[in-house]
Structures are given as C-alpha cells and as structure tokens.
Motif scaffolding. Structure first.
Motif, PDB file in Angstrom:
ATOM      1  N   MET A 169       0.821  -1.195   0.000  1.00  0.00           N
ATOM      2  CA  MET A 169       0.000   0.000   0.000  1.00  0.00           C
ATOM      3  C   MET A 169       0.874   1.272   0.000  1.00  0.00           C
ATOM      4  SD  MET A 169      -3.055   0.935  -0.103  1.00  0.00           S
ATOM      5  CE  MET A 169      -4.480   1.629   0.580  1.00  0.00           C
ATOM      6  N   GLN A 170       1.978   1.231   0.760  1.00  0.00           N
ATOM      7  CA  GLN A 170       2.849   2.398   0.827  1.00  0.00           C
ATOM      8  C   GLN A 170       3.504   2.688  -0.515  1.00  0.00           C
ATOM      9  OE1 GLN A 170       5.451   1.328   4.021  1.00  0.00           O
ATOM     10  NE2 GLN A 170       4.212   2.367   5.553  1.00  0.00           N
ATOM     11  N   LEU A 171       3.878   1.647  -1.248  1.00  0.00           N
ATOM     12  CA  LEU A 171       4.491   1.862  -2.552  1.00  0.00           C
ATOM     13  C   LEU A 171       3.497   2.456  -3.545  1.00  0.00           C
ATOM     14  CD1 LEU A 171       6.763  -1.259  -2.975  1.00  0.00           C
ATOM     15  CD2 LEU A 171       7.465   1.119  -2.774  1.00  0.00           C
ATOM     16  N   LEU A 172       2.257   2.032  -3.484  1.00  0.00           N
ATOM     17  CA  LEU A 172       1.238   2.602  -4.370  1.00  0.00           C
ATOM     18  C   LEU A 172       0.986   4.066  -4.027  1.00  0.00           C
ATOM     19  CD1 LEU A 172      -1.255  -0.382  -4.599  1.00  0.00           C
ATOM     20  CD2 LEU A 172       0.430   0.363  -6.286  1.00  0.00           C
ATOM     21  N   SER A 173       0.998   4.390  -2.745  1.00  0.00           N
ATOM     22  CA  SER A 173       0.865   5.782  -2.322  1.00  0.00           C
ATOM     23  C   SER A 173       2.049   6.603  -2.810  1.00  0.00           C
ATOM     24  CB  SER A 173       0.779   5.875  -0.795  1.00  0.00           C
ATOM     25  OG  SER A 173      -0.336   5.176  -0.320  1.00  0.00           O
ATOM     26  N   CYS A 174       3.223   6.014  -2.719  1.00  0.00           N
ATOM     27  CA  CYS A 174       4.434   6.684  -3.180  1.00  0.00           C
ATOM     28  C   CYS A 174       4.339   6.958  -4.685  1.00  0.00           C
ATOM     29  CB  CYS A 174       5.630   5.797  -2.867  1.00  0.00           C
ATOM     30  SG  CYS A 174       7.219   6.504  -3.291  1.00  0.00           S
ATOM     31  N   ASP A 220      20.205  11.584  -3.869  1.00  0.00           N
ATOM     32  CA  ASP A 220      19.622  11.498  -2.528  1.00  0.00           C
ATOM     33  C   ASP A 220      18.117  11.288  -2.523  1.00  0.00           C
ATOM     34  OD1 ASP A 220      22.122  11.889  -1.427  1.00  0.00           O
ATOM     35  OD2 ASP A 220      21.841  14.037  -1.122  1.00  0.00           O
ATOM     36  N   VAL A 221      17.495  11.321  -3.697  1.00  0.00           N
ATOM     37  CA  VAL A 221      16.033  11.165  -3.750  1.00  0.00           C
ATOM     38  C   VAL A 221      15.673   9.814  -4.368  1.00  0.00           C
ATOM     39  CG1 VAL A 221      15.598  13.642  -3.871  1.00  0.00           C
ATOM     40  CG2 VAL A 221      15.768  12.323  -5.972  1.00  0.00           C
ATOM     41  N   LEU A 222      14.537   9.313  -3.957  1.00  0.00           N
ATOM     42  CA  LEU A 222      14.001   8.086  -4.512  1.00  0.00           C
ATOM     43  C   LEU A 222      13.448   8.404  -5.893  1.00  0.00           C
ATOM     44  CD1 LEU A 222      13.360   5.124  -3.657  1.00  0.00           C
ATOM     45  CD2 LEU A 222      11.110   5.954  -2.994  1.00  0.00           C
ATOM     46  N   THR A 223      13.894   7.685  -6.898  1.00  0.00           N
ATOM     47  CA  THR A 223      13.436   7.970  -8.260  1.00  0.00           C
ATOM     48  C   THR A 223      12.144   7.214  -8.556  1.00  0.00           C
ATOM     49  OG1 THR A 223      14.650   6.151  -9.271  1.00  0.00           O
ATOM     50  CG2 THR A 223      15.821   8.252  -9.034  1.00  0.00           C
ATOM     51  N   ALA A 224      11.416   7.696  -9.540  1.00  0.00           N
ATOM     52  CA  ALA A 224      10.195   7.014  -9.971  1.00  0.00           C
ATOM     53  C   ALA A 224      10.536   5.608 -10.463  1.00  0.00           C
ATOM     54  CB  ALA A 224       9.501   7.828 -11.048  1.00  0.00           C
ATOM     55  N   VAL A 274      10.765   3.288  -7.500  1.00  0.00           N
ATOM     56  CA  VAL A 274       9.424   2.976  -7.004  1.00  0.00           C
ATOM     57  C   VAL A 274       8.789   1.901  -7.879  1.00  0.00           C
ATOM     58  CG1 VAL A 274       7.098   3.881  -6.606  1.00  0.00           C
ATOM     59  CG2 VAL A 274       9.087   5.258  -5.999  1.00  0.00           C
ATOM     60  N   ASN A 275       8.862   2.078  -9.197  1.00  0.00           N
ATOM     61  CA  ASN A 275       8.281   1.101 -10.119  1.00  0.00           C
ATOM     62  C   ASN A 275       8.952  -0.258  -9.990  1.00  0.00           C
ATOM     63  OD1 ASN A 275       6.437   2.945 -11.155  1.00  0.00           O
ATOM     64  ND2 ASN A 275       7.844   3.652 -12.730  1.00  0.00           N
ATOM     65  N   GLU A 276      10.254  -0.267  -9.775  1.00  0.00           N
ATOM     66  CA  GLU A 276      10.984  -1.520  -9.614  1.00  0.00           C
ATOM     67  C   GLU A 276      10.528  -2.263  -8.355  1.00  0.00           C
ATOM     68  OE1 GLU A 276      13.184  -4.280 -11.266  1.00  0.00           O
ATOM     69  OE2 GLU A 276      12.875  -2.328 -12.190  1.00  0.00           O
ATOM     70  N   PHE A 277      10.330  -1.544  -7.255  1.00  0.00           N
ATOM     71  CA  PHE A 277       9.830  -2.167  -6.022  1.00  0.00           C
ATOM     72  C   PHE A 277       8.430  -2.745  -6.232  1.00  0.00           C
ATOM     73  CE2 PHE A 277      12.762   0.878  -3.670  1.00  0.00           C
ATOM     74  CZ  PHE A 277      13.671  -0.112  -3.321  1.00  0.00           C
ATOM     75  N   LEU A 302       7.079  -6.738  -5.899  1.00  0.00           N
ATOM     76  CA  LEU A 302       5.974  -7.153  -5.043  1.00  0.00           C
ATOM     77  C   LEU A 302       4.925  -7.943  -5.811  1.00  0.00           C
ATOM     78  CD1 LEU A 302       5.298  -4.071  -2.754  1.00  0.00           C
ATOM     79  CD2 LEU A 302       6.245  -6.270  -2.103  1.00  0.00           C
ATOM     80  N   SER A 303       4.757  -7.645  -7.081  1.00  0.00           N
ATOM     81  CA  SER A 303       3.712  -8.305  -7.856  1.00  0.00           C
ATOM     82  C   SER A 303       4.105  -9.705  -8.309  1.00  0.00           C
ATOM     83  CB  SER A 303       3.334  -7.458  -9.067  1.00  0.00           C
ATOM     84  OG  SER A 303       4.439  -7.310  -9.937  1.00  0.00           O
TER      85      SER A 303
END
Length: 76
Positions: free
Chosen positions: A1-6, A60-64, A67-70, A74-75
């Motif tokens: 859920m947190q990754l989808l929010s991200c 230093d920032v989380l890239t899009a 996020v997509n890779e994470f 999970l899927s």
C-alpha cells in the motif's frame, strides 16, 4: 500500500528524500544537472506543505524508476 501511495505522489510531482525522509514539491523553474530545486516540503507537525528553497542531489532522492521496480518485485 505504501508503494502505491508513493507512486501516486510521484505522479503528482512530489519527490522523496531518502535520508531526510521528507516529501518535497519540485520547483519546475529551477533545476540543473544532477540536482533538483524544491519549492515546498511536507512538515509532519502541521501536516501541510511549507515553503522552502532547498536544492537536492538527484542521488539522494528516490526515483520514480526505483518505485516502479519495487512495485514489480511485489507483484511477483
């Protein structure tokens, strides 16, 4: 859920600083090679965005892409 929010927040132009653990709104007018200019940051104590003029290193920032890779992992 947190990754989808991200992913939802990234789609709206926000970025997440990994070490500071803070969400920022990008300044569309200011940027350079390897840096991101920010105009607001999310302040937990007031649960709102407050003005800022910080410049963040891209590393230093989380890239899009991260996020997509994470989400892909999970899927599986």
């Amino acid at each position: 859920m947190q990754l989808l929010s991200c992913q939802f927040l990234y789609d709206r132009g926000l970025i997440y600083h990994k070490t500071a653990r803070v969400w920022y709104k990008k300044d569309p007018n200011g940027a350079g090679y390897g840096i991101i200019a920010c105009k607001e940051k999310f302040q937990l104590s007031s649960w709102s965005f407050v003005p800022c003029a910080e410049t963040l290193k891209l590393t230093d920032v989380l890239t899009a892409g991260e996020v997509n890779e994470f989400i892909k992992k999970l899927s599986r």
